[in-house]
Design an enzyme around this catalytic site. Sequence first.
Site, PDB file in Angstrom:
ATOM      1  N   ASP A  50       0.887  -1.229  -0.048  1.00  0.00           N
ATOM      2  CA  ASP A  50      -0.002  -0.017   0.084  1.00  0.00           C
ATOM      3  C   ASP A  50       0.918   1.320   0.037  1.00  0.00           C
ATOM      4  O   ASP A  50       2.072   1.470   0.891  1.00  0.00           O
ATOM      5  CB  ASP A  50      -0.794  -0.098   1.384  1.00  0.00           C
ATOM      6  CG  ASP A  50      -2.293   0.401   0.960  1.00  0.00           C
ATOM      7  OD1 ASP A  50      -2.568   0.969   0.091  1.00  0.00           O
ATOM      8  OD2 ASP A  50      -3.034   0.273   2.066  1.00  0.00           O
ATOM      9  N   GLU A  99      -4.976   4.824  -3.347  1.00  0.00           N
ATOM     10  CA  GLU A  99      -6.168   5.106  -3.039  1.00  0.00           C
ATOM     11  C   GLU A  99      -6.645   6.221  -4.093  1.00  0.00           C
ATOM     12  O   GLU A  99      -5.721   7.379  -4.587  1.00  0.00           O
ATOM     13  CB  GLU A  99      -6.527   5.573  -1.875  1.00  0.00           C
ATOM     14  CG  GLU A  99      -6.248   4.789  -0.698  1.00  0.00           C
ATOM     15  CD  GLU A  99      -6.694   5.258   0.731  1.00  0.00           C
ATOM     16  OE1 GLU A  99      -7.205   6.485   0.985  1.00  0.00           O
ATOM     17  OE2 GLU A  99      -6.400   4.565   1.604  1.00  0.00           O
ATOM     18  N   GLU A 147     -14.196  -0.190  -0.858  1.00  0.00           N
ATOM     19  CA  GLU A 147     -14.278  -0.166   0.596  1.00  0.00           C
ATOM     20  C   GLU A 147     -15.485   0.919   0.870  1.00  0.00           C
ATOM     21  O   GLU A 147     -15.893   1.799   0.712  1.00  0.00           O
ATOM     22  CB  GLU A 147     -13.213   0.645   1.198  1.00  0.00           C
ATOM     23  CG  GLU A 147     -13.077   0.691   2.878  1.00  0.00           C
ATOM     24  CD  GLU A 147     -11.860   0.823   3.397  1.00  0.00           C
ATOM     25  OE1 GLU A 147     -10.743   0.894   2.808  1.00  0.00           O
ATOM     26  OE2 GLU A 147     -11.991   0.743   4.642  1.00  0.00           O
TER      27      GLU A 147
HETATM   28  O1  KIV Z   1      -4.626  -0.769   4.552  1.00  0.00           O
HETATM   29  C1  KIV Z   1      -5.793  -1.475   4.575  1.00  0.00           C
HETATM   30  O2  KIV Z   1      -6.064  -2.423   5.512  1.00  0.00           O
HETATM   31  C2  KIV Z   1      -6.656  -1.492   3.415  1.00  0.00           C
HETATM   32  C3  KIV Z   1      -7.815  -2.425   3.373  1.00  0.00           C
HETATM   33  C4  KIV Z   1      -8.549  -1.961   2.217  1.00  0.00           C
HETATM   34  C5  KIV Z   1      -7.650  -3.708   3.241  1.00  0.00           C
HETATM   35  O3  KIV Z   1      -6.322  -0.873   2.384  1.00  0.00           O
END
Ligand code: KIV
Length: 259
Positions: free
Chosen positions: A83, A114, A181
């Site tokens: 992420d 995002e 989400e």
């Molecule tokens: O960081 C996170 O846990 C997410 C969720 C959507 C799984 O981005």
Amino acid sequence: MKKWNVANVRAAKGREKLGCCTAYDACFARLADEAGVPIVLVGDSLGMNVLGYRTTLPVEMSDTLAAVGAVSRAVKDAMVVGDMPFGSYQCGDDEAVKNAVAVVKAGAEAVKLEGGVSVCGLIRRLVGAGIPVLAHVGMTPQSVNEYGGFKKQGKTHEEADRVLADARAVEEAGAFAVTLECVPSELAASVTAALSIPTVGIGAGPVCDAQWLVMHDLLGLNEGHVPSFVKQYAHLADEAKRAFASYVEEVASGTFPPA
Ligand code: KIV
């Protein structure tokens, strides 16, 4: 067990529903991998679950790189997605590409970021640079200050149209999958039907092609409020506290270590 990658995750759409989760360290990542979890996300939820922050916003690239390294060294078959932390891709596309490259060099096979229409230019650049992107639309936790809390999105017609437009846009830009989400399940169903890439839902009902659960929720490691969309498949917090207390008690009473 097969090695999960962009191609077979995409090919699973309509054939196999994938139960995916987060992990932030080698120990739990290995357990998830050995249990057959197909995608392990080193989520920026690391901020809350490991680093003790109230939101994901304080997470730094250095936190992400350490966690991606640990997770990727531990898994064999799962696909590891890193992420992009807040600030690592809102700082101009050149810097964002450098940061994504660093996440891949640390061991991720794809990055997640995002945003919808607003990040499509960046998604195109990353995909063009050979970095697979898992997009994230609907409730995007890095926008918590804009929302005034972690609030469900897509409840009005206008919001729902925006979520659908974002999802279509990230697909068109080259994302191989998209996280949905905290949106109503009917909207998640429409988005899932409209896209040819898999949707990975969290708090978005049962129709998505795949699901995320945050590992600490899944294992019952977090105490206190449990969001309604979470299912705890174990209660490890209770088990861990029982073990700590027995240890303390046995040392105090002289039962451990044995003579
Ligand atoms: O960081 C996170 O846990 C997410 C969720 C959507 C799984 O981005």
